[in-house]
Design a protein around this motif. Sequence first.
Motif: not given
Length: 140
Positions: A76-77, A40-44, A63-65
């Motif tokens: 990926l999990d 979550r932190g990486m995505a942010r 996938e996060y945009a």
Amino acid sequence: MTQSEAETEGLGASLAPSLGGEGVAYLIGDLGAGKTTLARGMARGLGAAAREVASPTFALLHEYAGEEGAIVLRHLDLYRLADDVRELEILGLPDAVRGAPVCVEWPRGAIRRLLPPTVEIDLEVLPDERRLIRVRRLPP
């Protein structure tokens, strides 16, 4: 070492830029160690809305945009998958994750052969609930 979920997420945000355009981070740790929180932190840190980040255990891939709509992180999990190169190839990995940084929860030998990491992050829960987090950058 992190002492809270917010600190673990903050660490993920600070590590994210080091992934570059197509870096691969392996998130290694037991259930509840904080892998998804770090993702979550990486995505942010890469510009995605952190509130969208959830464990892809049942979906396999999220996938996060970012604001512009471009994919900034693939998450990926592999928890529920066998450690089988053929199975991963049938599912379309690693082709499905090209073109953006990737974080992989539960990496095993098969994915290591198909999608080698640029960084490995080990998360360990200590008896006092703090997280010991070790980051190893790997040569390309």
